[in-house]
Structure formats: structure tokens, C-alpha cells
Motif scaffolding. Structure first.
Motif, PDB file in Angstrom:
ATOM      1  N   VAL A   4       0.849  -1.182   0.000  1.00 13.78           N
ATOM      2  CA  VAL A   4       0.000   0.000   0.000  1.00 13.78           C
ATOM      3  C   VAL A   4       0.880   1.224   0.000  1.00 13.78           C
ATOM      4  O   VAL A   4       1.966   1.233   0.579  1.00 13.78           O
ATOM      5  N   TYR A  32      -8.124  -7.587   0.937  1.00 15.60           N
ATOM      6  CA  TYR A  32      -8.866  -7.024   2.037  1.00 15.60           C
ATOM      7  C   TYR A  32      -8.088  -5.791   2.485  1.00 15.60           C
ATOM      8  O   TYR A  32      -6.856  -5.831   2.547  1.00 15.60           O
ATOM      9  N   TYR A  36      -6.213   1.803  10.079  1.00 10.65           N
ATOM     10  CA  TYR A  36      -5.968   1.837  11.517  1.00 10.65           C
ATOM     11  C   TYR A  36      -5.602   3.255  11.916  1.00 10.65           C
ATOM     12  O   TYR A  36      -5.021   4.016  11.131  1.00 10.65           O
ATOM     13  N   LYS A  49     -12.800  -1.701   7.836  1.00  2.00           N
ATOM     14  CA  LYS A  49     -12.187  -2.689   6.953  1.00  2.00           C
ATOM     15  C   LYS A  49     -13.096  -2.996   5.778  1.00  2.00           C
ATOM     16  O   LYS A  49     -14.324  -2.938   5.891  1.00  2.00           O
ATOM     17  N   PHE A  90      -3.022   4.673   9.373  1.00  2.00           N
ATOM     18  CA  PHE A  90      -2.321   3.675   8.570  1.00  2.00           C
ATOM     19  C   PHE A  90      -3.306   2.877   7.732  1.00  2.00           C
ATOM     20  O   PHE A  90      -4.293   2.355   8.251  1.00  2.00           O
ATOM     21  N   ARG A 100      -2.842 -14.024   5.291  1.00  2.00           N
ATOM     22  CA  ARG A 100      -1.532 -13.405   5.373  1.00  2.00           C
ATOM     23  C   ARG A 100      -1.549 -12.278   6.392  1.00  2.00           C
ATOM     24  O   ARG A 100      -2.576 -11.674   6.676  1.00  2.00           O
ATOM     25  N   ALA A 101      -0.411 -11.974   6.908  1.00  2.00           N
ATOM     26  CA  ALA A 101      -0.285 -10.846   7.821  1.00  2.00           C
ATOM     27  C   ALA A 101      -0.552  -9.547   7.077  1.00  2.00           C
ATOM     28  O   ALA A 101      -0.427  -9.469   5.867  1.00  2.00           O
ATOM     29  N   LEU A 102      -0.927  -8.542   7.818  1.00  2.00           N
ATOM     30  CA  LEU A 102      -1.186  -7.244   7.220  1.00  2.00           C
ATOM     31  C   LEU A 102       0.105  -6.600   6.735  1.00  2.00           C
ATOM     32  O   LEU A 102       1.133  -6.681   7.398  1.00  2.00           O
ATOM     33  N   PHE A 104       1.390  -2.854   5.944  1.00  2.00           N
ATOM     34  CA  PHE A 104       0.995  -1.483   6.259  1.00  2.00           C
ATOM     35  C   PHE A 104       1.629  -0.474   5.312  1.00  2.00           C
ATOM     36  O   PHE A 104       2.733  -0.690   4.787  1.00  2.00           O
ATOM     37  N   GLY A 105       0.938   0.642   5.140  1.00  2.00           N
ATOM     38  CA  GLY A 105       1.525   1.800   4.504  1.00  2.00           C
ATOM     39  C   GLY A 105       2.391   2.564   5.489  1.00  2.00           C
ATOM     40  O   GLY A 105       2.500   2.194   6.669  1.00  2.00           O
ATOM     41  N   SER A 106       2.989   3.634   5.015  1.00  2.00           N
ATOM     42  CA  SER A 106       3.941   4.388   5.837  1.00  2.00           C
ATOM     43  C   SER A 106       3.268   5.366   6.786  1.00  2.00           C
ATOM     44  O   SER A 106       3.937   5.971   7.617  1.00  2.00           O
TER      45      SER A 106
ATOM     46  N   TYR B  33       1.062 -11.898  16.770  1.00  2.00           N
ATOM     47  CA  TYR B  33       1.899 -11.244  15.778  1.00  2.00           C
ATOM     48  C   TYR B  33       2.885 -10.296  16.456  1.00  2.00           C
ATOM     49  O   TYR B  33       2.585  -9.736  17.519  1.00  2.00           O
ATOM     50  N   TYR B  35       5.049  -6.866  15.086  1.00  2.00           N
ATOM     51  CA  TYR B  35       5.372  -5.889  14.055  1.00  2.00           C
ATOM     52  C   TYR B  35       6.392  -4.924  14.647  1.00  2.00           C
ATOM     53  O   TYR B  35       6.517  -4.807  15.871  1.00  2.00           O
ATOM     54  N   GLN B  41       9.369   5.453   9.740  1.00  2.00           N
ATOM     55  CA  GLN B  41       9.134   4.499   8.648  1.00  2.00           C
ATOM     56  C   GLN B  41       7.819   3.746   8.862  1.00  2.00           C
ATOM     57  O   GLN B  41       7.103   3.980   9.819  1.00  2.00           O
ATOM     58  N   LYS B  42       7.527   2.848   7.936  1.00  2.00           N
ATOM     59  CA  LYS B  42       6.249   2.149   8.008  1.00  2.00           C
ATOM     60  C   LYS B  42       6.272   1.023   9.026  1.00  2.00           C
ATOM     61  O   LYS B  42       7.327   0.567   9.468  1.00  2.00           O
ATOM     62  N   VAL B  43       5.084   0.590   9.420  1.00  2.00           N
ATOM     63  CA  VAL B  43       4.938  -0.556  10.299  1.00  2.00           C
ATOM     64  C   VAL B  43       5.236  -1.816   9.483  1.00  2.00           C
ATOM     65  O   VAL B  43       4.619  -2.041   8.443  1.00  2.00           O
ATOM     66  N   PHE B  45       5.804  -6.059   9.242  1.00  2.00           N
ATOM     67  CA  PHE B  45       5.488  -7.364   9.804  1.00  2.00           C
ATOM     68  C   PHE B  45       6.773  -8.130  10.111  1.00  2.00           C
ATOM     69  O   PHE B  45       7.704  -8.160   9.295  1.00  2.00           O
ATOM     70  N   GLU B  56       4.041 -17.632   9.810  1.00  2.00           N
ATOM     71  CA  GLU B  56       4.575 -16.807   8.736  1.00  2.00           C
ATOM     72  C   GLU B  56       5.644 -15.897   9.319  1.00  2.00           C
ATOM     73  O   GLU B  56       5.537 -15.487  10.468  1.00  2.00           O
TER      74      GLU B  56
END
Lengths: 114, 114
Positions: A4, A32, A36, A49, A90, A100-102, A104-106, B33, B35, B41-43, B45, B56
Motif C-alpha cells: 500500500v 482485504y 488503523y 475494513k 495507517f 496473510r499478515a497485514l 501497512f503503509g507508511s 503477531y 510488528y 518508517q512504516k509498520v 510485519f 509466517e
């Protein structure tokens, strides 16, 4: 692969003005999508979501987002900003089964001016 | 309201030292999880954990990292020999089930490596 992009690391609006935070996604499978919010010194809280039902999704605190496949976008909006909306926002993407794990964008820091 | 709790909130360590970050997920959650977010910077995983094993992990999660659920309540992230670039905010998250259930985040543990 999924990613993203959030356009604008900082957005400043006046109280009562429209809030628009931009998010574009890239995904090899139907995504999906999530928004946040992070208030100072707190964890990430889910705003809303999209999980392939209605393309216009309403979340908490008056926020909503529209999934536009043709534009690969999931922009977050709120008609009228409140001072309490000041936070970091975010956008995140997952695969269409949520396995899958999320990713994230910056992030975009929203400032609300009185 | 149930919440994810993380300790410590802030840890300062010397390069090369071992660090353990602790998390208590929400009690009936099954997916866990880690993160991290490097300042500005971005979050990103790191790893997901289900049924007592890693489900994963990302490229970041190399041999220096490990996770454990030692006693059915805590979920820990260990960094064996910290590097300067490990300085970041580390977030723990948990989810009740698979699919698109909400991911609940803790407030984060800030790690500073000197």
C-alpha cells in the motif's frame, strides 16, 4: 505480493473541514483493506475494513472509505474534522482470506487546526 | 475491555546484548503477531504465531529473532544480539480467529540500541 502507498505523510485540515487521506494498493489477489488509527502513546486501533462486501465502508468516529478497484484505491474520508481526530492513520492490505499478515503503509499524520 | 499489554514500554540496551520483549495477548485469542516500526518508517510485519508454531515470517525475522509462548499467556520476542538498526517500536498484536477478524494491537515497546 501486496503493498500500500499512502500519499502525504502529513495532512493538515481546519476543524470542521473535510478529511481525505489517500491510500492506493497493489495486490496480486483480491485484497482485504484496512484503516488503523494510532493516537499518541497508544497502539493501533481498527477504524474500518473492506472485505469484499459493500464497497463503501463505514467505520468508527464518523470515518468511511470507498474501495475503488478501477483506481486501486481505498481513500479514507470524514466530512467534518474534530480536534480529537489528530492522530497517525495507517492503511493496510491483506489477502482475501485474511490468512496473510497485514502489510501497512507508511502512515499519514493528520493535524487538525482550530 | 480486553487489551493487549506489552512490557517494557521502553528499553535501552547496548549493542550485542540480548533483549526480550513481552506481550500478554487477549486471553481467548489464538493468533499472535509481532510488528515493528523504525522511527519515521512504516509498520513492518515480523512474525505470526499460531498453534505453538510460527505460521509466517518476514525477511526481517532472521536467526537473531525468536518467539515463544512459554506459559499459555505470555508471547515473547527475543533478539539475541541487538544491532543499532534494531532500534524501533515493537508492536504485539492478537486475533481471535483466522480470516478477517480484527487485529488488536498493544501500545508498543520502544527499543533503543546504543
Amino acid at each position: 505480493a501486496q503493498s500500500v502507498t499512502q500519499l502525504g505523510s502529513h495532512v493538515s485540515v481546519s476543524e470542521g473541514a473535510l478529511v481525505l487521506l489517500r491510500c492506493n494498493y497493489s495486490s496480486s489477489v483480491p485484497p482485504y483493506l484496512f484503516w488503523y488509527v494510532q493516537y499518541p502513546n497508544q497502539g493501533l486501533q481498527l477504524l474500518l475494513k473492506y472485505t469484499s462486501a459493500a464497497t463503501l465502508v463505514k467505520g468508527i468516529n464518523g470515518f468511511e472509505a470507498e474501495f475503488k478497484k478501477s483506481e486501486t484505491s481505498f481513500h479514507l474520508t470524514k466530512p467534518s474534522a474534530h480536534m480529537s481526530d489528530a492522530a497517525e492513520y495507517f492503511c493496510a492490505v491483506s489477502d482475501n482470506a485474511g490468512r496473510r499478515a497485514l502489510t501497512f503503509g507508511s502512515g499519514t499524520r493528520l493535524q487538525v487546526q482550530p | 475491555e480486553p487489551e493487549v499489554t506489552q512490557t517494557p514500554s521502553h528499553q535501552v540496551t547496548q549493542m550485542g546484548q540480548e533483549v526480550i520483549l513481552r506481550c500478554v495477548p487477549i486471553s481467548n485469542h489464538l493468533y499472535f503477531y509481532w510488528y515493528r516500526q523504525i522511527l519515521g518508517q512504516k509498520v513492518e510485519f515480523l512474525v505470526s504465531f499460531y498453534n505453538n508454531e510460527i505460521s509466517e515470517k518476514s525477511e526481517i525475522f532472521d536467526d537473531q529473532f525468536s518467539v515463544e509462548r512459554p506459559d499459555g499467556s505470555n508471547f515473547t520476542l527475543k533478539i539475541r544480539s541487538t544491532k543499532l538498526e534494531d532500534s524501533a517500536m515493537y508492536f504485539c498484536a492478537s486475533k481471535a480467529g483466522g480470516g478477517t477478524g480484527e487485529l488488536f494491537f498493544g501500545e508498543g515497546s520502544r527499543l533503543t540500541v546504543l
